[in-house]
Write a protein that holds these residues in place. Structure first.
Motif, PDB file in Angstrom:
ATOM      1  N   ALA A 432     -22.674 -22.827 -23.653  1.00 33.58           N
ATOM      2  CA  ALA A 432     -24.052 -22.764 -24.172  1.00 33.58           C
ATOM      3  C   ALA A 432     -24.211 -23.748 -25.333  1.00 33.58           C
ATOM      4  O   ALA A 432     -23.398 -23.788 -26.245  1.00 33.58           O
ATOM      5  CB  ALA A 432     -24.366 -21.341 -24.637  1.00 33.58           C
ATOM      6  N   GLY A 433     -25.264 -24.535 -25.270  1.00 34.60           N
ATOM      7  CA  GLY A 433     -25.508 -25.535 -26.311  1.00 34.60           C
ATOM      8  C   GLY A 433     -24.944 -26.900 -25.940  1.00 34.60           C
ATOM      9  O   GLY A 433     -25.073 -27.855 -26.716  1.00 34.60           O
ATOM     10  N   PHE A 434     -24.325 -26.994 -24.780  1.00 31.21           N
ATOM     11  CA  PHE A 434     -23.765 -28.272 -24.319  1.00 31.21           C
ATOM     12  C   PHE A 434     -24.275 -28.545 -22.891  1.00 31.21           C
ATOM     13  O   PHE A 434     -23.517 -28.510 -21.926  1.00 31.21           O
ATOM     14  CB  PHE A 434     -22.227 -28.236 -24.386  1.00 31.21           C
ATOM     15  N   PRO A 435     -25.575 -28.827 -22.784  1.00 31.64           N
ATOM     16  CA  PRO A 435     -26.187 -28.907 -21.456  1.00 31.64           C
ATOM     17  C   PRO A 435     -25.570 -30.033 -20.617  1.00 31.64           C
ATOM     18  O   PRO A 435     -25.135 -31.054 -21.159  1.00 31.64           O
ATOM     19  CB  PRO A 435     -27.655 -29.245 -21.756  1.00 31.64           C
ATOM     20  N   ASN A 436     -25.549 -29.807 -19.331  1.00 26.00           N
ATOM     21  CA  ASN A 436     -25.124 -30.856 -18.379  1.00 26.00           C
ATOM     22  C   ASN A 436     -23.683 -31.312 -18.565  1.00 26.00           C
ATOM     23  O   ASN A 436     -23.293 -32.366 -18.065  1.00 26.00           O
ATOM     24  CB  ASN A 436     -26.030 -32.099 -18.457  1.00 26.00           C
ATOM     25  N   LEU A 437     -22.923 -30.553 -19.339  1.00 24.90           N
ATOM     26  CA  LEU A 437     -21.492 -30.861 -19.496  1.00 24.90           C
ATOM     27  C   LEU A 437     -20.719 -29.812 -18.710  1.00 24.90           C
ATOM     28  O   LEU A 437     -20.767 -28.628 -19.033  1.00 24.90           O
ATOM     29  CB  LEU A 437     -21.104 -30.810 -20.978  1.00 24.90           C
ATOM     30  N   PHE A 438     -20.062 -30.253 -17.667  1.00 26.61           N
ATOM     31  CA  PHE A 438     -19.351 -29.317 -16.783  1.00 26.61           C
ATOM     32  C   PHE A 438     -17.850 -29.505 -16.931  1.00 26.61           C
ATOM     33  O   PHE A 438     -17.366 -30.634 -17.004  1.00 26.61           O
ATOM     34  CB  PHE A 438     -19.709 -29.575 -15.313  1.00 26.61           C
ATOM     35  N   MET A 439     -17.135 -28.389 -16.926  1.00 26.25           N
ATOM     36  CA  MET A 439     -15.675 -28.465 -16.990  1.00 26.25           C
ATOM     37  C   MET A 439     -15.089 -28.150 -15.613  1.00 26.25           C
ATOM     38  O   MET A 439     -15.597 -27.283 -14.905  1.00 26.25           O
ATOM     39  CB  MET A 439     -15.133 -27.443 -17.987  1.00 26.25           C
ATOM     40  N   ILE A 440     -14.013 -28.839 -15.274  1.00 23.67           N
ATOM     41  CA  ILE A 440     -13.205 -28.446 -14.104  1.00 23.67           C
ATOM     42  C   ILE A 440     -11.907 -27.868 -14.665  1.00 23.67           C
ATOM     43  O   ILE A 440     -11.326 -28.468 -15.580  1.00 23.67           O
ATOM     44  CB  ILE A 440     -12.847 -29.667 -13.220  1.00 23.67           C
ATOM     45  N   HIS A 441     -11.449 -26.765 -14.110  1.00 24.15           N
ATOM     46  CA  HIS A 441     -10.256 -26.078 -14.619  1.00 24.15           C
ATOM     47  C   HIS A 441     -10.419 -25.708 -16.096  1.00 24.15           C
ATOM     48  O   HIS A 441      -9.435 -25.694 -16.862  1.00 24.15           O
ATOM     49  CB  HIS A 441      -8.993 -26.941 -14.469  1.00 24.15           C
ATOM     50  N   GLY A 442     -11.634 -25.446 -16.507  1.00 25.39           N
ATOM     51  CA  GLY A 442     -11.877 -25.100 -17.902  1.00 25.39           C
ATOM     52  C   GLY A 442     -11.367 -23.706 -18.227  1.00 25.39           C
ATOM     53  O   GLY A 442     -11.015 -22.929 -17.329  1.00 25.39           O
ATOM     54  N   PRO A 443     -11.329 -23.356 -19.527  1.00 27.30           N
ATOM     55  CA  PRO A 443     -11.033 -21.980 -19.888  1.00 27.30           C
ATOM     56  C   PRO A 443     -12.060 -21.071 -19.208  1.00 27.30           C
ATOM     57  O   PRO A 443     -13.211 -21.470 -19.031  1.00 27.30           O
ATOM     58  CB  PRO A 443     -11.208 -21.959 -21.412  1.00 27.30           C
ATOM     59  N   GLY A 444     -11.608 -19.889 -18.818  1.00 27.26           N
ATOM     60  CA  GLY A 444     -12.531 -18.982 -18.116  1.00 27.26           C
ATOM     61  C   GLY A 444     -12.547 -19.193 -16.618  1.00 27.26           C
ATOM     62  O   GLY A 444     -13.231 -18.483 -15.894  1.00 27.26           O
ATOM     63  N   SER A 445     -11.794 -20.171 -16.130  1.00 25.86           N
ATOM     64  CA  SER A 445     -11.659 -20.372 -14.676  1.00 25.86           C
ATOM     65  C   SER A 445     -10.214 -20.042 -14.287  1.00 25.86           C
ATOM     66  O   SER A 445      -9.354 -19.900 -15.156  1.00 25.86           O
ATOM     67  CB  SER A 445     -11.999 -21.822 -14.301  1.00 25.86           C
ATOM     68  N   PRO A 446      -9.908 -19.943 -12.993  1.00 25.06           N
ATOM     69  CA  PRO A 446      -8.525 -19.591 -12.611  1.00 25.06           C
ATOM     70  C   PRO A 446      -7.516 -20.679 -12.965  1.00 25.06           C
ATOM     71  O   PRO A 446      -6.327 -20.399 -13.120  1.00 25.06           O
ATOM     72  CB  PRO A 446      -8.607 -19.423 -11.094  1.00 25.06           C
ATOM     73  N   SER A 447      -7.951 -21.883 -13.088  1.00 25.65           N
ATOM     74  CA  SER A 447      -7.153 -23.058 -13.491  1.00 25.65           C
ATOM     75  C   SER A 447      -5.684 -22.944 -13.103  1.00 25.65           C
ATOM     76  O   SER A 447      -5.364 -22.922 -11.927  1.00 25.65           O
ATOM     77  CB  SER A 447      -7.333 -23.329 -14.988  1.00 25.65           C
ATOM     78  N   VAL A 448      -4.790 -22.831 -14.107  1.00 26.91           N
ATOM     79  CA  VAL A 448      -3.348 -22.920 -13.852  1.00 26.91           C
ATOM     80  C   VAL A 448      -2.788 -21.745 -13.050  1.00 26.91           C
ATOM     81  O   VAL A 448      -1.639 -21.796 -12.634  1.00 26.91           O
ATOM     82  CB  VAL A 448      -2.584 -23.010 -15.185  1.00 26.91           C
ATOM     83  N   LEU A 449      -3.587 -20.696 -12.844  1.00 28.94           N
ATOM     84  CA  LEU A 449      -3.062 -19.553 -12.101  1.00 28.94           C
ATOM     85  C   LEU A 449      -3.563 -19.510 -10.659  1.00 28.94           C
ATOM     86  O   LEU A 449      -3.450 -18.497  -9.973  1.00 28.94           O
ATOM     87  CB  LEU A 449      -3.355 -18.245 -12.838  1.00 28.94           C
ATOM     88  N   ALA A 450      -4.135 -20.604 -10.208  1.00 28.22           N
ATOM     89  CA  ALA A 450      -4.400 -20.754  -8.772  1.00 28.22           C
ATOM     90  C   ALA A 450      -3.950 -22.171  -8.415  1.00 28.22           C
ATOM     91  O   ALA A 450      -3.779 -23.004  -9.308  1.00 28.22           O
ATOM     92  CB  ALA A 450      -5.876 -20.569  -8.465  1.00 28.22           C
ATOM     93  N   GLN A 451      -3.763 -22.411  -7.134  1.00 31.86           N
ATOM     94  CA  GLN A 451      -3.294 -23.729  -6.717  1.00 31.86           C
ATOM     95  C   GLN A 451      -4.360 -24.755  -7.117  1.00 31.86           C
ATOM     96  O   GLN A 451      -5.504 -24.695  -6.667  1.00 31.86           O
ATOM     97  CB  GLN A 451      -3.072 -23.678  -5.208  1.00 31.86           C
ATOM     98  N   MET A 454      -6.670 -27.182  -4.703  1.00 28.76           N
ATOM     99  CA  MET A 454      -7.713 -26.473  -3.949  1.00 28.76           C
ATOM    100  C   MET A 454      -8.812 -25.957  -4.879  1.00 28.76           C
ATOM    101  O   MET A 454     -10.001 -26.057  -4.567  1.00 28.76           O
ATOM    102  CB  MET A 454      -7.124 -25.314  -3.151  1.00 28.76           C
ATOM    103  N   SER A 455      -8.442 -25.425  -6.039  1.00 28.08           N
ATOM    104  CA  SER A 455      -9.506 -24.885  -6.895  1.00 28.08           C
ATOM    105  C   SER A 455     -10.330 -26.019  -7.500  1.00 28.08           C
ATOM    106  O   SER A 455     -11.533 -25.859  -7.694  1.00 28.08           O
ATOM    107  CB  SER A 455      -8.976 -23.907  -7.946  1.00 28.08           C
ATOM    108  N   ALA A 456      -9.722 -27.185  -7.717  1.00 25.25           N
ATOM    109  CA  ALA A 456     -10.513 -28.339  -8.180  1.00 25.25           C
ATOM    110  C   ALA A 456     -11.502 -28.748  -7.103  1.00 25.25           C
ATOM    111  O   ALA A 456     -12.681 -28.996  -7.388  1.00 25.25           O
ATOM    112  CB  ALA A 456      -9.599 -29.509  -8.518  1.00 25.25           C
ATOM    113  N   GLU A 457     -11.039 -28.797  -5.854  1.00 24.20           N
ATOM    114  CA  GLU A 457     -11.951 -29.169  -4.758  1.00 24.20           C
ATOM    115  C   GLU A 457     -13.123 -28.187  -4.689  1.00 24.20           C
ATOM    116  O   GLU A 457     -14.271 -28.587  -4.545  1.00 24.20           O
ATOM    117  CB  GLU A 457     -11.204 -29.171  -3.420  1.00 24.20           C
TER     118      GLU A 457
END
Ligand code: NA7
Length: 548
Positions: A432-451, A454-457
């Motif tokens: 919130a407060g950072f419009p149009n900025l998207f994270m891949i594998h960001g905090p709050g996503s499964p990131s390092v605990l899923a393959q 595939m999760s990036a795709e």
């Protein structure tokens, strides 16, 4: 059908068009795919990458012994069937050089290389409110403007070198494993020290020990490791995968780990079987050559402390059987955290390494490191003279790669300030407060605990659809609110609370960086649940998204 973006989104010609529509930061496996996928929208894309080649994690972590801990038939792109069929992995678990070759093959095969400006670090990101454009500053002194930013900056990118007194005074050569020199390091006959026994230390130690005159390992926390039993890829096995790739990829998508074998968990509890049968099951899993399948032997290893302890003790027994010196064996037995609550390591001869005459294990939990000296290293118990010092000390994980970019959002809000109490976000994508900025594998996503490939795709495909939607609707901005961030934080927290993860001082919790807020940063509810939740919020009318 691809509709030229400018005609579609701006009929009145009032919108400020930046230099680009999308800037992708990072040319690791996520960034590479983002640049490929978003092409379909007819957008002006630009990638930036610090390294002089692609691969991200697999570009930087070129230390000896670096190897992926998911088997390569799984840990590979699924977006192109021809790529799946034509690519041949030499080994079951690929070493870093093979992954880097693959990354280079992909960028050339799909024409991605020209979309990336290599050897360029993004050092500043500022959102300009009047134009709704991001200003992207680089270490080359350039500045570009763009509507969207995709931070494919990696979960484990910001190097952590502990704040020891005297780091710069060391007269020998020193390296952090994730910034390893391309020309390699000659250890022959040298006195080498390694600080750190996480996944990285456990991979690098056996290889360095074979060359070094003497290797001293400085261990603060003993970790659980199981043998990878890496081997050349069996052609029969490869054929089986290639014949069934579509089916297997679909199966992967429906698992918590986005990895088909890891998903084959059992309904059996540790307590459903007697001691002998339990040991037999664990023994088979230990010998099974399937890596993490070991922890899937029983359903309650991740969630029940008593069940976990039984399996942990099995691993300790293996350590005691392998390491000849009982004192060293005891020091190597993990006792500070349940099995799997720090990343379980897959090794190639790790415990056996301590039977070598040229390897010494030093306990820096009992006697902490006090100082790096010109000659080596000092602990509260003694001094160690070294020619080479290796820091296998990990990363400012999950958040470091974002906060190190000096990101400023609406109202002059700085990301570091916003995240002072933890990396608040919505679905791991938006802050919130950072419009149009998207994270891949960001905090709050499964990131390092899923393959992670595939999760990036999946995340990139999801973003592609959101950007496409915005263009079609003529929206300039997407943001979220603190309320939705809090809702998501509660879901992330609840998922972690259902497991034993919080019982370890791990980098998942930020515990490895002094002063970092202790917040569980990974969504451990599973890739399957995560993707379902992200789909749901869109289907429910874009819950939590504010479009302008
Ligand atoms: P990790 O897992 O963060 O491991 C870092 C290691 O360095 C770990 O053993 C730490 O001990 C040790 N460390 C860190 N700071 C110190 C100090 N000050 N003194 C002594 N020892 C220290 O990083 P890795 O690179 O091994 O692995 C990261 C991920 O990459 C891994 O989880 C996989 O997903 C792939 P500690 O445990 O904090 O006591």
């Amino acid at each position: 059908m691809t509709v030229p973006h400018q005609r579609r989104r701006d009929p009145g010609g009032k919108v400020a068009h930046g230099d680009y529509d999308v800037v992708v930061i990072g040319a690791g496996f996520s960034g590479m795919y983002a640049l490929y996928k978003l092409r379909g929208l007819g957008l002006r894309l630009q990638g930036y990458e610090t390294g002089d080649g692609p691969g991200g994690t697999w570009y930087w972590n070129r230390y000896p012994g670096a190897r992926v801990d998911i088997e390569s038939m799984i840990y590979s792109y699924s977006f192109d069937e021809r790529l799946e069929q034509e690519w041949q992995w030499p080994e079951h678990f690929s070493p870093q050089p093979d992954l880097e070759v693959y990354a280079n093959y992909v960028v050339d095969r799909f024409g991605i290389r020209d979309q990336v400006q290599f050897e360029t670090t993004v050092t500043r990101l500022r959102f300009d409110e009047p134009t709704s454009l991001w200003h992207v500053g680089t270490d080359r002194g350039e500045e570009a403007t763009t509507r969207f930013v995709i931070a494919a900056t990696g979960s484990l990118n910001a190097t952590n070198i502990p704040d020891f007194k005297g780091v710069e005074t060391f007269q020998g050569r020193w390296y952090h494993t994730s910034k390893w020199p391309k020309e390699g390091v000659d250890f022959v006959g040298r006195r080498v020290g390694i600080i750190g026994t996480g996944s990285t230390g456990i991979q690098v130690i056996p290889v360095v020990a074979q060359e070094a005159g003497h290797l001293t390992v400085f261990q603060r926390t003993a970790n659980f490791s199981i043998p990878s039993r890496n081997r050349p890829l069996d052609p029969e096995y490869e054929r089986g995968w290639k014949q069934n790739y579509r089916k297997y990829r679909e199966m992967m998508k429906s698992t918590a780990s986005a990895a088909v074998l890891l998903g084959q968990h059992t309904d059996r509890s540790v307590f459903d079987v007697g001691d002998a049968e339990r040991d037999e099951i664990l023994e088979q899993a230990w010998e099974s050559r399937s890596g993490f399948k070991f922890t899937g032997s029983f359903k309650d290893v991740r969630t029940n402390e008593a069940a976990n302890e039984i399996v942990a003790e099995f691993v300790r027994r293996k350590i005691r059987q392998t390491v000849q010196d009982p004192e060293v064996a005891e020091l190597l037995c993990p006792k500070t955290h349940p099995l799997g609550t720090k990343r379980l390591c897959l090794d190639s001869g790790y415990y056996e390494t301590y039977n070598r005459a040229n390897v010494t294990l030093v306990d820096v939990r009992a006697n902490p490191i006090t100082e790096i000296t010109p000659a080596g290293l000092r602990t509260t118990a003694g001094e160690y003279d070294l020619d080479i010092l290796i820091y296998a000390t990990g990363f400012d994980a999950m958040t470091g790669s974002m906060t190190r970019m000096n990101v400023t959002g609406t109202g002059g809000l700085r990301l570091e300030d916003k995240w002072v109490n933890g990396p608040s976000n919505y679905l791991g994508f938006l802050v919130a407060g950072f419009p149009n900025l998207f994270m891949i594998h960001g905090p709050g996503s499964p990131s390092v605990l899923a393959q992670m490939i595939m999760s990036a795709e999946w995340q990139v495909d999801w973003l592609h659809d959101r950007i496409s939607f915005m263009l079609e609707q003529g929206y300039e901005r997407v943001d979220t609110t603190e309320q939705w961030e809090e809702n998501w934080a509660r879901e992330v927290e609840a998922a972690a609370d259902a497991t034993l993860y919080k019982k370890a001082d791990s980098w998942y919790l930020g515990a490895n960086i002094p002063g970092k807020p202790r917040v569980f940063m990974v969504y451990v509810g599973g890739f399957d649940n995560y993707t379902r939740r992200c789909t749901e919020v869109v289907d429910n009318g874009y819950q939590g998204f504010s479009f302008t």
